[in-house]
Design a protein around this motif. Structure first.
Motif, PDB file in Angstrom:
ATOM      1  N   VAL A  39       0.782  -1.098   0.108  1.00 65.40           N
ATOM      2  CA  VAL A  39       0.019  -0.019  -0.024  1.00 65.40           C
ATOM      3  C   VAL A  39       0.927   1.290  -0.107  1.00 65.40           C
ATOM      4  N   ALA A  40       2.065   1.196   0.720  1.00 64.82           N
ATOM      5  CA  ALA A  40       2.896   2.209   0.975  1.00 64.82           C
ATOM      6  C   ALA A  40       3.640   2.492  -0.372  1.00 64.82           C
ATOM      7  N   GLU A  41       3.786   1.424  -1.600  1.00 65.70           N
ATOM      8  CA  GLU A  41       4.131   1.662  -2.675  1.00 65.70           C
ATOM      9  C   GLU A  41       3.024   2.459  -3.572  1.00 65.70           C
ATOM     10  N   VAL A  42       1.877   1.875  -3.457  1.00 67.21           N
ATOM     11  CA  VAL A  42       0.814   2.745  -4.438  1.00 67.21           C
ATOM     12  C   VAL A  42       0.624   4.143  -3.926  1.00 67.21           C
ATOM     13  N   ASP A  43       0.819   4.248  -2.794  1.00 69.78           N
ATOM     14  CA  ASP A  43       0.607   5.948  -2.093  1.00 69.78           C
ATOM     15  C   ASP A  43       1.869   6.738  -2.850  1.00 69.78           C
TER      16      ASP A  43
ATOM     17  N   THR B 179       5.801  13.191 -19.017  1.00 65.94           N
ATOM     18  CA  THR B 179       4.766  12.849 -19.850  1.00 65.94           C
ATOM     19  C   THR B 179       5.099  11.304 -19.861  1.00 65.94           C
ATOM     20  N   GLU B 180       6.178  10.880 -20.194  1.00 67.12           N
ATOM     21  CA  GLU B 180       6.307   9.402 -19.938  1.00 67.12           C
ATOM     22  C   GLU B 180       6.575   8.640 -18.499  1.00 67.12           C
ATOM     23  N   GLY B 181       6.968   9.748 -17.632  1.00 70.87           N
ATOM     24  CA  GLY B 181       7.140   9.390 -16.297  1.00 70.87           C
ATOM     25  C   GLY B 181       5.723   9.117 -15.708  1.00 70.87           C
ATOM     26  N   HIS B 182       4.824  10.278 -16.105  1.00 71.80           N
ATOM     27  CA  HIS B 182       3.415  10.047 -15.675  1.00 71.80           C
ATOM     28  C   HIS B 182       2.678   8.783 -16.101  1.00 71.80           C
TER      29      HIS B 182
ATOM     30  N   THR C 210       2.238   1.648 -13.393  1.00 68.58           N
ATOM     31  CA  THR C 210       2.757   0.826 -12.160  1.00 68.58           C
ATOM     32  C   THR C 210       1.820   0.845 -10.912  1.00 68.58           C
ATOM     33  N   GLN C 211       1.218   1.934 -10.633  1.00 65.48           N
ATOM     34  CA  GLN C 211       0.096   1.870  -9.547  1.00 65.48           C
ATOM     35  C   GLN C 211      -0.834   1.026  -9.865  1.00 65.48           C
TER      36      GLN C 211
ATOM     37  N   ALA D  25       8.697  -7.466  -7.895  1.00 65.57           N
ATOM     38  CA  ALA D  25       9.000  -7.449  -9.519  1.00 65.57           C
ATOM     39  C   ALA D  25       8.265  -6.496 -10.229  1.00 65.57           C
ATOM     40  N   ALA D  26       7.341  -5.859  -9.626  1.00 62.35           N
ATOM     41  CA  ALA D  26       6.609  -4.875 -10.126  1.00 62.35           C
ATOM     42  C   ALA D  26       7.402  -3.511  -9.835  1.00 62.35           C
TER      43      ALA D  26
END
Length: 209
Positions: free
Chosen positions: A50-54, A122-125, A131-132, A176-177
């Motif tokens: 969850v911390a990764e998602v945030d 743009t690409e990072g977004h 990833t999220q 892995a993600a």
């Protein structure tokens, strides 16, 4: 449990692993109920996820801002750069000396596009959104599988080995993600740095590539 305190740490911050160790270090695998002990371990891994998602949610907002500002600046400067030669071609003498400045504005617009690419606007977004969503999918599937395991364990002696296997698969999918995203970020950064060096050595604009 790890709680929401992990959200302020970057994924590579060792304090995340330290917090995970502290949250799981006091689990009594001998005296505690096996299902409860495994559930505490699962929750600790779940908090990491969850911390990764945030984290990626916050980062995608920053990248969206960079992308929007850079693209708007490129459009504005590029439009001015295209209009200046048209104004200089008119019969108005006061516009005649503006012609060279058209290239300046076009170069500035190209620099904005280059900055957007170099800093992953743009690409990072796009990458962070992907990833999220991937992490959210991993969390959802892991929780459903875990609740299924707890339900089956409530009717008898829990299969401890199966519980550990589910938690291990959850952790593997999580890392892995994030590792794949880090690799994509590194490849993008190196590619854009190479392009920047090439432009500086040849004096070409991004649009000429």
């Amino acid at each position: 449990m790890l709680g929401s305190g992990l959200q302020r740490f970057r994924p590579e911050d060792p304090r995340r692993v330290r917090a995970f160790r502290e949250a799981t270090g006091d689990i009594d695998w001998v005296g505690e109920d096996p299902a409860q002990a495994l559930n505490r371990l699962f929750r600790a891994v779940d908090d990491l996820a969850v911390a990764e998602v945030d984290y990626y949610y916050r980062r995608r907002g920053t990248r969206a801002w960079i992308s929007g500002v850079a693209r708007f600046a490129a459009w504005s400067l590029g439009s001015i750069g295209l209009l200046i030669p048209l104004l200089a071609a008119t019969n108005e003498p006061r516009f005649a000396e503006l012609h060279p400045y058209g290239y300046v504005f076009l170069a500035a617009a190209a620099s904005c596009l280059g900055a957007n690419a170099l800093f992953g606007g743009t690409e990072g977004h796009i990458r962070f959104v992907a990833t999220q969503l991937e992490l959210e999918k991993i969390i959802t599937e892991a929780r459903i599988g875990w609740y299924e395991y707890l339900a089956s364990a409530s009717s008898g002696t829990p299969d401890v080995q199966a519980g550990f296997e589910q938690i291990r698969m959850y952790a593997e999918a999580l890392y892995a993600a994030t590792i794949a995203e880090t690799a994509r970020w590194g490849e993008t950064l190196l590619r854009e740095l190479a392009k920047l060096q090439k432009r500086q050595s040849t004096g070409r604009l991004p649009a000429n590539e």
